[in-house]
Write an enzyme that holds these catalytic residues in place. Structure first.
Site, short mmCIF file in Angstrom:
data_model
loop_
_atom_site.label_atom_id
_atom_site.label_comp_id
_atom_site.label_asym_id
_atom_site.label_seq_id
_atom_site.Cartn_x
_atom_site.Cartn_y
_atom_site.Cartn_z
N HIS A 45 0.84 -1.21 0.00
CA HIS A 45 0.00 0.00 0.00
C HIS A 45 0.87 1.25 0.00
O HIS A 45 0.59 2.24 -0.66
CB HIS A 45 -0.95 0.00 1.20
CG HIS A 45 -0.26 0.23 2.51
ND1 HIS A 45 0.50 -0.74 3.14
CD2 HIS A 45 -0.17 1.33 3.29
CE1 HIS A 45 1.00 -0.24 4.26
NE2 HIS A 45 0.62 1.01 4.37
N TYR A 46 1.99 1.17 0.73
CA TYR A 46 2.93 2.31 0.82
C TYR A 46 3.59 2.54 -0.55
O TYR A 46 3.65 3.69 -1.04
CB TYR A 46 3.96 2.00 1.90
CG TYR A 46 5.25 2.78 1.83
CD1 TYR A 46 5.32 4.09 2.28
CD2 TYR A 46 6.41 2.20 1.31
CE1 TYR A 46 6.51 4.80 2.21
CE2 TYR A 46 7.59 2.90 1.24
CZ TYR A 46 7.65 4.20 1.69
OH TYR A 46 8.83 4.90 1.61
N LEU A 47 4.03 1.46 -1.18
CA LEU A 47 4.69 1.59 -2.49
C LEU A 47 3.71 2.13 -3.53
O LEU A 47 4.08 2.93 -4.40
CB LEU A 47 5.29 0.25 -2.92
CG LEU A 47 6.43 -0.27 -2.03
CD1 LEU A 47 6.82 -1.69 -2.41
CD2 LEU A 47 7.65 0.65 -2.11
N LYS B 132 3.21 5.89 -2.91
CA LYS B 132 4.37 6.63 -3.43
C LYS B 132 4.35 6.65 -4.96
O LYS B 132 4.67 7.66 -5.59
CB LYS B 132 5.68 5.99 -2.95
CG LYS B 132 5.98 6.19 -1.48
CD LYS B 132 6.63 7.55 -1.25
CE LYS B 132 7.17 7.69 0.16
NZ LYS B 132 7.32 9.08 0.59
#
Ligand code: NAP
Length: 213
Positions: A124-126, A129
């Site tokens: 989810h973070y990648l 970003k």
């Protein structure tokens, strides 16, 4: 140059601020907590309080470049990853477009080219970003997207490996070398409108590695 640093009190942000003031740039240090103002002033920066989840339209006023080094960190939920890492960055990019601030450096991460191939807990973070990178690449800003490997707190070495793609090569890099790479990029035309990955342990000094991209 008047340079706004978002995430100025972060572990990487602090080192960016220090390097910029040493090089006599005028640093507009964006912080969330007024208690961090004294530290910013001691570093020679001009602090101001703003939250990426709120109104930041006023923040870019007077800036000639923005360095986005903020992030919600690993201890918050997915909602904050979206509202800070993705939406906060996009809001800042769009504010720069509206206000004629042309130079934008985004501190991103390796793995954003294929979020679905990353570790499950980071996907989810990648993805967040990656979406902020996409918005920046589509903008008319003079951008640089810096994607470091895993960050550590080792001292500066001034040596990195920098490539448009490290082709999945895994590596670490110190926050000090990331800060130096970002600061060296600001006025290096070879980094303009480019996205690249960096890890530590290289044979080339940062300036040469950036000129070799
Ligand atoms: P950090 O120490 O966690 O600093 C992040 C900064 O962002 C803090 O100063 C924080 O403010 C600020 N921030 C968070 N939410 C905000 C909001 N709503 N409004 C304004 N500011 C806000 O970060 P770091 O470890 O230096 O990492 C810097 C960047 O590199 C992050 O974007 C991270 O995702 C990325 N990255 C990390 C790794 C890794 O291995 N850790 C790898 C590649 C890339 P406060 O001081 O108030 O908390």
């Amino acid at each position: 140059m008047n340079i706004l640093v978002a995430g100025a009190h972060g572990k990487t942000g602090l080192q960016i601020v220090k390097l910029l003031t040493e090089r006599e740039h005028n640093v507009l240090a964006m912080i969330r907590d007024d208690a961090q103002s004294d530290e910013m002033e001691k570093l020679g920066a001009t602090p101001f309080v703003a939250n990426l989840e709120g109104d930041i339209e006023f923040a870019v006023e007077g800036a000639e470049a923005v360095i986005f080094a903020a992030g919600s960190g690993p201890n918050t939920g997915e909602d904050k990853t979206l509202s800070v890492d993705r939406d906060g960055a996009v809001k800042m990019i769009e504010s720069c477009e509206r206000n004629g601030v042309e130079r934008f450096i985004l501190l991103s991460s390796v793995g954003t080219d294929h979020p679905e191939e990353g570790p499950e807990k980071l996907q989810h973070y990648l993805k967040a970003k990656a979406e902020s990178e996409e918005r920046l690449e589509k903008s008319n800003l003079n951008y640089t997207i810096v994607r470091p490997g895993m960050l550590n707190n080792d001292p500066e070495t001034n040596h990195i490996i920098a490539q448009e793609s490290l082709k999945g090569k895994i590596g670490q890099i110190s926050r000090s070398d990331v800060a130096l790479s970002i600061v060296e990029s600001i006025e290096n035309p070879n980094t303009y409108r480019k996205t690249f990955e960096i890890i530590g342990g290289g044979k080339m000094e940062v300036e040469k590695a950036l000129n070799n991209l």
